[in-house]
Design an enzyme around this catalytic site. Sequence first.
Site, short mmCIF file in Angstrom:
data_model
loop_
_atom_site.label_atom_id
_atom_site.label_comp_id
_atom_site.label_asym_id
_atom_site.label_seq_id
_atom_site.Cartn_x
_atom_site.Cartn_y
_atom_site.Cartn_z
N ASN A 9 57.70 -4.75 41.44
CA ASN A 9 56.66 -5.32 40.58
C ASN A 9 57.32 -6.29 39.61
OD1 ASN A 9 54.60 -5.87 38.78
ND2 ASN A 9 54.55 -3.82 37.86
N TRP A 10 57.13 -7.59 39.88
CA TRP A 10 57.80 -8.61 39.06
C TRP A 10 57.16 -8.76 37.68
CZ3 TRP A 10 58.60 -13.41 42.80
CH2 TRP A 10 59.46 -13.03 43.84
N LYS A 11 55.98 -8.23 37.50
CA LYS A 11 55.23 -8.42 36.25
C LYS A 11 55.12 -9.93 35.96
CE LYS A 11 56.85 -3.95 34.82
NZ LYS A 11 57.03 -2.98 33.77
N HIS B 199 48.02 -0.08 36.83
CA HIS B 199 49.35 0.01 36.21
C HIS B 199 49.18 0.35 34.72
CE1 HIS B 199 53.26 -1.16 34.61
NE2 HIS B 199 53.72 -1.01 35.84
N GLU C 15 50.47 -0.78 32.19
CA GLU C 15 50.35 -1.95 31.30
C GLU C 15 48.93 -2.52 31.32
OE1 GLU C 15 53.77 -4.08 32.78
OE2 GLU C 15 55.06 -2.52 31.92
N GLU D 109 53.96 7.03 37.94
CA GLU D 109 54.80 6.32 36.98
C GLU D 109 54.59 6.91 35.58
OE1 GLU D 109 56.00 2.21 38.35
OE2 GLU D 109 54.09 1.97 37.34
N GLY E 56 60.49 1.15 31.97
CA GLY E 56 61.27 0.20 31.17
C GLY E 56 62.06 0.84 30.04
N SER F 112 62.12 3.21 35.55
CA SER F 112 63.57 3.06 35.39
C SER F 112 64.34 3.42 36.66
CB SER F 112 64.06 3.88 34.19
OG SER F 112 63.45 3.42 32.99
N GLY G 102 60.31 -1.91 38.56
CA GLY G 102 60.00 -3.01 37.65
C GLY G 102 61.25 -3.85 37.38
N GLY G 103 61.92 -3.55 36.29
CA GLY G 103 63.07 -4.36 35.84
C GLY G 103 64.08 -4.65 36.94
C1 PEP Z 1 56.87 -0.54 36.35
O1 PEP Z 1 56.51 -1.19 35.39
O2 PEP Z 1 56.10 -0.34 37.29
C2 PEP Z 1 58.22 0.02 36.33
C3 PEP Z 1 58.44 1.05 37.08
O3 PEP Z 1 59.13 -0.58 35.50
P1 PEP Z 1 60.69 -0.20 35.36
O4 PEP Z 1 61.26 -0.02 36.74
O5 PEP Z 1 61.31 -1.36 34.65
O6 PEP Z 1 60.76 1.06 34.57
#
Ligand code: PEP
Length: 263
Positions: free
Chosen positions: A13-15, A105, A107, A175, A181, A221, A242-243
Amino acid sequence: MAVNKRTALIAGNWKMNLDHLQAIAFVQKLAWSLKDAAHDFDAVEAAIFPPFTDLRSVQTLIAADKLSLTYGGQDVSEHESGAHTGEVSAAFLAKLDCRYVIIGHSERRTQHAEDDALVARKVQAALRHGLVPVICVGESAEDLKVHGPSAIPVAQLQRALDSVPGSADIVVAYEPVWAIGSGQPATADQAESVAVALRNTLQEHGGDEMSSRTRILYGGSVSPSNIAGYMREPNIDGALVGGASLDLAAFASIVRYQKHVGS
Ligand code: PEP
Protein backbone atom coordinates in the site's frame (compact mmCIF):
# COMPACT_ATOMS: atom_id res chain seq x y z
CA MET A 1 5.30 -21.92 6.03
CA ALA A 2 1.55 -21.85 5.96
CA VAL A 3 0.27 -25.35 5.22
CA ASN A 4 -2.81 -24.51 3.18
CA LYS A 5 -3.84 -24.15 -0.44
CA ARG A 6 -4.25 -20.41 -0.36
CA THR A 7 -1.83 -18.47 -2.57
CA ALA A 8 0.21 -16.12 -0.40
CA LEU A 9 -0.36 -12.42 -1.14
CA ILE A 10 2.12 -9.68 -0.38
CA ALA A 11 0.39 -6.34 -0.98
CA GLY A 12 2.15 -2.98 -0.99
CA ASN A 13 0.00 0.00 0.00
CA TRP A 14 1.87 3.03 -1.30
CA LYS A 15 -0.56 5.48 0.34
CA MET A 16 -0.02 9.02 -1.01
CA ASN A 17 3.50 8.38 -2.28
CA LEU A 18 5.09 8.08 -5.75
CA ASP A 19 3.69 10.01 -8.71
CA HIS A 20 3.01 8.23 -12.01
CA LEU A 21 6.55 8.71 -13.32
CA GLN A 22 8.06 7.39 -10.10
CA ALA A 23 5.55 4.55 -10.20
CA ILE A 24 6.70 3.46 -13.67
CA ALA A 25 10.35 3.38 -12.59
CA PHE A 26 9.49 1.55 -9.35
CA VAL A 27 7.31 -1.10 -11.02
CA GLN A 28 9.92 -1.77 -13.71
CA LYS A 29 12.67 -2.22 -11.13
CA LEU A 30 10.48 -4.36 -8.87
CA ALA A 31 9.49 -6.61 -11.75
CA TRP A 32 13.10 -6.97 -12.93
CA SER A 33 14.34 -7.66 -9.44
CA LEU A 34 11.75 -10.41 -8.87
CA LYS A 35 12.32 -11.85 -12.36
CA ASP A 36 16.10 -11.92 -11.88
CA ALA A 37 15.53 -13.79 -8.64
CA ALA A 38 13.26 -16.27 -10.50
CA HIS A 39 10.41 -15.41 -8.16
CA ASP A 40 7.53 -17.89 -8.30
CA PHE A 41 4.47 -15.66 -8.68
CA ASP A 42 2.16 -18.69 -8.54
CA ALA A 43 3.35 -19.36 -5.00
CA VAL A 44 3.50 -15.77 -3.75
CA GLU A 45 1.46 -13.10 -5.50
CA ALA A 46 2.88 -9.57 -5.38
CA ALA A 47 0.36 -6.73 -5.58
CA ILE A 48 0.79 -2.97 -5.47
CA PHE A 49 -1.70 -0.28 -4.52
CA PRO A 50 -0.58 3.03 -6.04
CA PRO A 51 -2.44 6.34 -5.85
CA PHE A 52 -5.32 6.69 -8.34
CA THR A 53 -3.30 8.99 -10.61
CA ASP A 54 -0.71 6.24 -11.18
CA LEU A 55 -3.08 3.46 -12.11
CA ARG A 56 -3.31 4.09 -15.86
CA SER A 57 0.49 4.17 -16.17
CA VAL A 58 0.83 1.03 -14.07
CA GLN A 59 -1.84 -0.74 -16.14
CA THR A 60 -0.13 0.18 -19.43
CA LEU A 61 3.31 -0.92 -18.23
CA ILE A 62 2.13 -4.21 -16.74
CA ALA A 63 0.10 -5.07 -19.84
CA ALA A 64 2.80 -4.04 -22.35
CA ASP A 65 5.61 -5.87 -20.56
CA LYS A 66 3.39 -8.80 -19.48
CA LEU A 67 4.51 -8.42 -15.88
CA SER A 68 3.16 -10.82 -13.29
CA LEU A 69 2.40 -8.12 -10.73
CA THR A 70 -1.20 -7.42 -9.76
CA TYR A 71 -2.56 -4.10 -8.55
CA GLY A 72 -5.51 -2.24 -7.18
CA GLY A 73 -6.88 1.03 -5.84
CA GLN A 74 -6.50 2.26 -2.27
CA ASP A 75 -10.17 3.17 -1.91
CA VAL A 76 -13.39 3.25 -3.93
CA SER A 77 -16.65 5.16 -3.98
CA GLU A 78 -19.82 3.50 -2.78
CA HIS A 79 -21.57 5.19 -5.74
CA GLU A 80 -21.74 4.12 -9.38
CA SER A 81 -21.37 7.57 -10.96
CA GLY A 82 -22.66 11.13 -10.75
CA ALA A 83 -22.28 14.17 -8.53
CA HIS A 84 -19.62 12.89 -6.11
CA THR A 85 -16.70 15.26 -6.52
CA GLY A 86 -13.33 13.64 -5.98
CA GLU A 87 -14.61 10.08 -5.84
CA VAL A 88 -13.58 7.17 -8.05
CA SER A 89 -16.02 4.41 -8.94
CA ALA A 90 -15.47 0.67 -8.90
CA ALA A 91 -16.36 0.66 -12.61
CA PHE A 92 -13.44 3.00 -13.30
CA LEU A 93 -11.05 0.78 -11.34
CA ALA A 94 -12.30 -2.31 -13.14
CA LYS A 95 -11.75 -0.54 -16.49
CA LEU A 96 -8.12 -0.07 -15.43
CA ASP A 97 -7.85 -3.86 -14.92
CA CYS A 98 -7.46 -3.51 -11.16
CA ARG A 99 -7.86 -6.87 -9.48
CA TYR A 100 -8.21 -5.47 -5.97
CA VAL A 101 -9.31 -2.48 -3.98
CA ILE A 102 -8.44 -1.69 -0.36
CA ILE A 103 -11.54 -0.84 1.68
CA GLY A 104 -11.76 0.40 5.25
CA HIS A 105 -8.09 1.14 5.84
CA SER A 106 -7.72 2.65 9.31
CA GLU A 107 -6.51 5.92 7.73
CA ARG A 108 -9.81 6.15 5.84
CA ARG A 109 -11.74 5.26 8.97
CA THR A 110 -10.00 7.88 11.13
CA GLN A 111 -9.09 10.67 8.67
CA HIS A 112 -12.32 10.45 6.64
CA ALA A 113 -14.74 9.24 9.30
CA GLU A 114 -15.60 6.08 7.38
CA ASP A 115 -17.83 3.83 9.47
CA ASP A 116 -18.65 0.16 9.15
CA ALA A 117 -21.85 0.84 7.20
CA LEU A 118 -19.94 2.81 4.55
CA VAL A 119 -17.26 0.13 4.43
CA ALA A 120 -20.00 -2.46 3.78
CA ARG A 121 -21.46 -0.36 0.95
CA LYS A 122 -18.01 0.05 -0.60
CA VAL A 123 -17.51 -3.73 -0.43
CA GLN A 124 -20.78 -4.15 -2.33
CA ALA A 125 -19.68 -1.60 -4.93
CA ALA A 126 -16.39 -3.46 -5.45
CA LEU A 127 -18.08 -6.84 -5.79
CA ARG A 128 -20.61 -5.47 -8.29
CA HIS A 129 -17.70 -4.71 -10.62
CA GLY A 130 -15.68 -7.87 -10.11
CA LEU A 131 -13.04 -6.30 -7.89
CA VAL A 132 -11.68 -8.22 -4.92
CA PRO A 133 -12.12 -6.05 -1.83
CA VAL A 134 -9.21 -6.12 0.62
CA ILE A 135 -11.25 -5.46 3.75
CA CYS A 136 -9.14 -3.86 6.49
CA VAL A 137 -10.04 -4.38 10.13
CA GLY A 138 -8.13 -3.68 13.31
CA GLU A 139 -8.30 -2.32 16.81
CA SER A 140 -6.76 0.85 18.23
CA ALA A 141 -4.48 0.76 21.28
CA GLU A 142 -7.43 1.96 23.37
CA ASP A 143 -9.71 -0.76 21.93
CA LEU A 144 -7.06 -3.32 22.76
CA LYS A 145 -7.06 -2.25 26.40
CA VAL A 146 -10.84 -2.10 26.69
CA HIS A 147 -12.01 -4.96 24.47
CA GLY A 148 -8.99 -7.24 24.00
CA PRO A 149 -7.49 -8.15 20.63
CA SER A 150 -10.27 -9.79 18.60
CA ALA A 151 -13.58 -8.13 19.48
CA ILE A 152 -13.26 -5.00 17.31
CA PRO A 153 -11.72 -6.66 14.23
CA VAL A 154 -14.36 -9.41 14.36
CA ALA A 155 -17.22 -6.89 14.72
CA GLN A 156 -15.81 -4.80 11.84
CA LEU A 157 -15.57 -7.88 9.62
CA GLN A 158 -19.11 -9.02 10.50
CA ARG A 159 -20.49 -5.64 9.46
CA ALA A 160 -18.39 -5.48 6.28
CA LEU A 161 -19.71 -8.91 5.27
CA ASP A 162 -23.33 -7.80 5.48
CA SER A 163 -24.97 -9.02 2.21
CA VAL A 164 -21.71 -10.58 0.95
CA PRO A 165 -22.41 -14.06 -0.42
CA GLY A 166 -20.25 -16.94 0.80
CA SER A 167 -19.05 -17.42 -2.78
CA ALA A 168 -17.55 -13.90 -2.97
CA ASP A 169 -13.83 -13.50 -3.54
CA ILE A 170 -12.53 -11.24 -0.77
CA VAL A 171 -9.31 -10.69 1.16
CA VAL A 172 -9.26 -9.73 4.84
CA ALA A 173 -6.39 -7.64 6.22
CA TYR A 174 -5.93 -7.61 9.98
CA GLU A 175 -4.15 -4.36 10.76
CA PRO A 176 -3.95 -3.38 14.42
CA VAL A 177 -3.96 0.43 14.32
CA TRP A 178 -1.27 0.60 17.01
CA ALA A 179 1.09 -1.39 14.78
CA ILE A 180 0.66 0.69 11.60
CA GLY A 181 3.70 2.82 10.89
CA SER A 182 4.75 2.56 14.53
CA GLY A 183 7.66 0.15 14.24
CA GLN A 184 5.84 -1.91 16.88
CA PRO A 185 4.42 -4.88 15.02
CA ALA A 186 2.09 -7.41 16.59
CA THR A 187 3.87 -10.64 17.44
CA ALA A 188 3.19 -13.57 15.13
CA ASP A 189 1.23 -15.22 17.97
CA GLN A 190 -0.94 -12.14 18.49
CA ALA A 191 -1.63 -11.83 14.75
CA GLU A 192 -2.41 -15.53 14.42
CA SER A 193 -4.90 -15.52 17.28
CA VAL A 194 -6.87 -12.66 15.68
CA ALA A 195 -6.59 -14.38 12.27
CA VAL A 196 -8.19 -17.48 13.82
CA ALA A 197 -11.07 -15.36 15.15
CA LEU A 198 -11.49 -13.75 11.73
CA ARG A 199 -11.46 -17.12 10.00
CA ASN A 200 -14.17 -18.34 12.40
CA THR A 201 -16.19 -15.26 11.47
CA LEU A 202 -15.82 -16.15 7.78
CA GLN A 203 -16.95 -19.67 8.60
CA GLU A 204 -20.03 -18.47 10.48
CA HIS A 205 -20.88 -16.06 7.68
CA GLY A 206 -20.13 -18.06 4.56
CA GLY A 207 -19.43 -21.63 5.59
CA ASP A 208 -16.36 -23.85 5.33
CA GLU A 209 -15.65 -23.03 1.72
CA MET A 210 -15.44 -19.28 2.32
CA SER A 211 -13.43 -19.77 5.46
CA SER A 212 -10.87 -22.12 3.93
CA ARG A 213 -10.51 -20.18 0.65
CA THR A 214 -10.28 -16.59 1.88
CA ARG A 215 -6.85 -15.10 2.41
CA ILE A 216 -6.19 -13.27 5.66
CA LEU A 217 -3.27 -10.85 5.67
CA TYR A 218 -1.45 -9.26 8.57
CA GLY A 219 -0.45 -5.59 8.32
CA GLY A 220 1.42 -3.28 10.68
CA SER A 221 5.17 -2.57 10.56
CA VAL A 222 5.92 -5.61 8.40
CA SER A 223 9.56 -5.78 7.34
CA PRO A 224 11.98 -8.26 5.75
CA SER A 225 13.08 -9.30 9.23
CA ASN A 226 9.63 -10.18 10.62
CA ILE A 227 7.66 -11.45 7.59
CA ALA A 228 8.83 -15.04 8.03
CA GLY A 229 7.34 -15.27 11.50
CA TYR A 230 3.88 -14.28 10.24
CA MET A 231 4.06 -16.59 7.24
CA ARG A 232 4.80 -19.58 9.44
CA GLU A 233 1.38 -19.17 11.03
CA PRO A 234 -1.32 -21.39 9.53
CA ASN A 235 -4.00 -18.69 9.32
CA ILE A 236 -1.89 -15.84 7.96
CA ASP A 237 -1.70 -15.87 4.18
CA GLY A 238 0.29 -12.76 3.46
CA ALA A 239 0.90 -9.17 4.43
CA LEU A 240 -0.36 -5.69 3.73
CA VAL A 241 2.79 -3.60 3.75
CA GLY A 242 2.89 0.18 4.09
CA GLY A 243 6.24 1.88 4.68
CA ALA A 244 8.41 -1.02 3.55
CA SER A 245 6.53 -1.26 0.24
CA LEU A 246 8.17 2.00 -0.86
CA ASP A 247 11.66 0.55 -0.45
CA LEU A 248 12.31 -1.60 -3.47
CA ALA A 249 14.84 -3.93 -1.85
CA ALA A 250 12.76 -4.32 1.30
CA PHE A 251 9.54 -5.01 -0.59
CA ALA A 252 11.21 -7.50 -2.94
CA SER A 253 12.71 -9.23 0.07
CA ILE A 254 9.31 -9.46 1.78
CA VAL A 255 7.79 -10.89 -1.41
CA ARG A 256 10.63 -13.45 -1.50
CA TYR A 257 10.26 -14.46 2.14
CA GLN A 258 10.34 -18.13 1.20
CA LYS A 259 13.90 -17.78 -0.03
CA HIS A 260 15.38 -16.05 2.92
CA VAL A 261 13.75 -18.25 5.52
CA GLY A 262 13.67 -21.49 3.54
CA SER A 263 10.35 -23.06 2.61
C1 PEP B 1 -0.64 0.12 6.35
O1 PEP B 1 -0.82 1.32 6.44
O2 PEP B 1 -1.47 -0.59 5.78
C2 PEP B 1 0.56 -0.45 6.96
C3 PEP B 1 0.53 -1.70 7.27
O3 PEP B 1 1.61 0.41 7.18
P1 PEP B 1 3.06 0.00 7.77
O4 PEP B 1 3.52 -1.24 7.08
O5 PEP B 1 3.93 1.18 7.45
O6 PEP B 1 2.89 -0.21 9.23
